[in-house]
Design a protein around this motif. Structure first.
Motif, PDB file in Angstrom:
ATOM      1  N   TYR A   1      -7.385  -3.178  -0.226  1.00 12.75           N
ATOM      2  CA  TYR A   1      -6.531  -3.124   0.963  1.00 12.75           C
ATOM      3  C   TYR A   1      -6.642  -4.413   1.776  1.00 12.75           C
TER       4      TYR A   1
ATOM      5  N   SER B   1      -0.665   0.734   6.991  1.00 13.99           N
ATOM      6  CA  SER B   1      -1.995   1.281   7.271  1.00 13.99           C
ATOM      7  C   SER B   1      -2.709   1.490   5.933  1.00 13.99           C
TER       8      SER B   1
ATOM      9  N   ALA C   1      -3.932   4.271   4.791  1.00 15.79           N
ATOM     10  CA  ALA C   1      -3.391   5.496   4.180  1.00 15.79           C
ATOM     11  C   ALA C   1      -2.048   5.225   3.506  1.00 15.79           C
ATOM     12  N   GLU C   2      -1.190   4.462   4.157  1.00 12.36           N
ATOM     13  CA  GLU C   2       0.110   4.130   3.572  1.00 12.36           C
ATOM     14  C   GLU C   2      -0.071   3.280   2.303  1.00 12.36           C
TER      15      GLU C   2
ATOM     16  N   LEU D   1      -2.649   3.232   0.270  1.00 10.12           N
ATOM     17  CA  LEU D   1      -3.195   4.040  -0.824  1.00 10.12           C
ATOM     18  C   LEU D   1      -2.140   4.937  -1.464  1.00 10.12           C
ATOM     19  N   GLU D   2      -1.131   5.325  -0.722  1.00  7.64           N
ATOM     20  CA  GLU D   2      -0.051   6.165  -1.254  1.00  7.64           C
ATOM     21  C   GLU D   2       1.078   5.347  -1.871  1.00  7.64           C
TER      22      GLU D   2
END
Length: 91
Positions: A66, A77, A79-80, A82-83
């Motif tokens: 990241y 972000s 989280a974004e 990783l998805e």
């Protein structure tokens, strides 16, 4: 000469090392490679090998990926990221 130049991070280099009997030469105590099966083929019943693995914690690895991401993705972000399809979770 005290110099050994073998690329154990490529399949071609591993094939060359095996062809030249790198392990039988007695010049190597340790080598690293990402190609486990090809590395195992380097050893014989006369020159047995031992394998070990060093793994980075998956959360730390994801965070490092990241932080090193493409600058065009800086607004994402964690989280974004990783998805997204930009994160590859398995080598």
């Amino acid at each position: 000469d005290g110099v050994l130049n073998v690329d154990t991070q490529s399949l071609e280099g591993m094939a060359r090392a095996r062809k030249n009997k790198l392990i039988d030469s007695g010049l190597v105590d340790v080598f690293t490679t990402s190609y486990f099966l090809e590395g195992a083929l380097m050893f014989t019943s006369k020159h047995k090998g031992r394998a070990f693995t060093i793994l980075q914690h998956p959360v730390a690895q994801a965070e490092n990926v990241y932080r090193a991401r493409d600058p065009s993705l800086r607004d994402m972000s964690l989280a974004e990221f990783l998805e997204s399809p930009n994160y590859i979770d398995n080598w």
